[in-house]
Design a protein around this motif. Structure first.
Motif: not given
Length: 318
Positions: A163, A165, A195, A197-198
């Motif tokens: 996980t 990201t 995530e 808002d990455y």
């Protein structure tokens, strides 16, 4: 009730003086911390400097603080200070992988990939099952264009920590460059499900979707990224790129102009604006942009090649 030993004023002072000293120390620390935190950008570095100035830290604690502070200096591009912190951390605790990884990433920022990989290899030897050491080595391979090595390291890192990201997004870029866009899209979808808002992953997925023919989906991702970071010159320039791809060259130039207002040293935007200017028949402006980009970065091979193409198109073969 005071004991017999504390009946005199002098005896009481012997107890109260250390408490007063402690209170004064704590007040001084408090003032220092507040002062450091008022400068958000340098706050962490300043607080760690205060901590490192205290006696009583173990070598392990001092090594950790130096490594974190070195990372703060690196993010601010204070490379001399970053190297000093990482070197000191390694001298204190040579078996700590984090310090080698931090120094490696600093070398990577400066384009010294071979030196970076020496430190990465040492970190991986010390932490063979450490996803951070493996993932960061993969990132250096990616930036250096060593795609097979990058993929191997990312696969191992994600096998340990699936996980993570940033590793998913970076592996996606490697897969795209290896001609495996669907697998790349899967990694980006996974990163963004973890995530949402990455921003970096949103922009990468925007590009990939547009390449795969999903223009609408790509624009949704870019809109989301710009909502999150509206004044980021990279994202403003990316909007210009979507306009240029659709043949809306004058609008693209306006977006590149804005990106360059935000970051006058943004050579990628200069190169892309040159392409839009050339498409509008403004060869002189295109060449001016490419010349400016090359003045900033003489090793910018793409810009040099585009410049040669425009000169040949406008004057004929030399």
């Amino acid at each position: 009730m005071l004991s017999a030993r504390l009946r005199s004023h002098d005896d009481v002072q012997l107890v109260l003086d250390p408490l007063s000293v402690l209170a004064a120390v704590l007040r001084e620390w408090g003032r220092g911390l507040l002062g450091a935190l008022r400068d958000e950008e340098r706050g962490t570095i300043a607080v760690l400097g205060m901590l490192l100035g205290q006696a009583g830290l173990t070598d392990s604690e001092r090594t950790g603080a130096l490594s974190v502070r070195g990372g703060g200096h690196r993010r601010r591009r204070e490379y001399t200070e970053a190297f000093a912190d990482f070197d000191q951390a390694i001298a204190l605790t040579p078996e700590a992988p984090r310090s080698y990884t931090g120094r490696a990433v600093t070398h990577r920022d400066l384009g010294a990939f071979d030196r970076a990989l020496e430190d990465h290899d040492r970190a991986c030897d010390l932490a063979s099952d450490g996803e951070r050491a493996l993932g960061q080595r993969g990132e250096t391979h990616r930036v250096a264009g060593r795609l097979d090595e990058a993929l191997a390291d990312f696969d191992r890192a994600l096998g340990i920590a699936p996980t993570t990201t940033w590793a998913l997004a970076s592996r996606a870029d490697v897969l795209r460059r290896l001609g495996r866009p669907r697998e790349a899209l899967t990694d980006l979808d996974r990163a963004l499900s973890l995530e949402p808002d990455y921003v970096w992953a949103l922009v990468r997925r925007s590009r990939l979707r547009r390449t795969l023919g999903d223009t609408a989906g790509g624009l949704v991702d870019l809109d989301r990224a710009q909502d999150l970071s509206p004044n980021d010159p990279w994202l403003v320039g990316e909007r210009g790129e979507t306009l240029r791809e659709r043949g809306r060259y004058a609008e693209a130039v306006a977006r590149y102009d804005r990106a360059l207002e935000l970051d006058p040293g943004y050579t990628w935007a200069l190169g892309s604006r040159a392409l839009a200017q050339q498409a509008l028949g403004r060869s002189d402006l295109a060449l001016a942009d490419l010349d400016r980009a090359l003045a900033m970065d003489p090793d910018y091979a793409w810009a040099r090649a585009r410049r040669a193409e425009i000169v040949t198109a406008t004057t004929g073969p030399g």
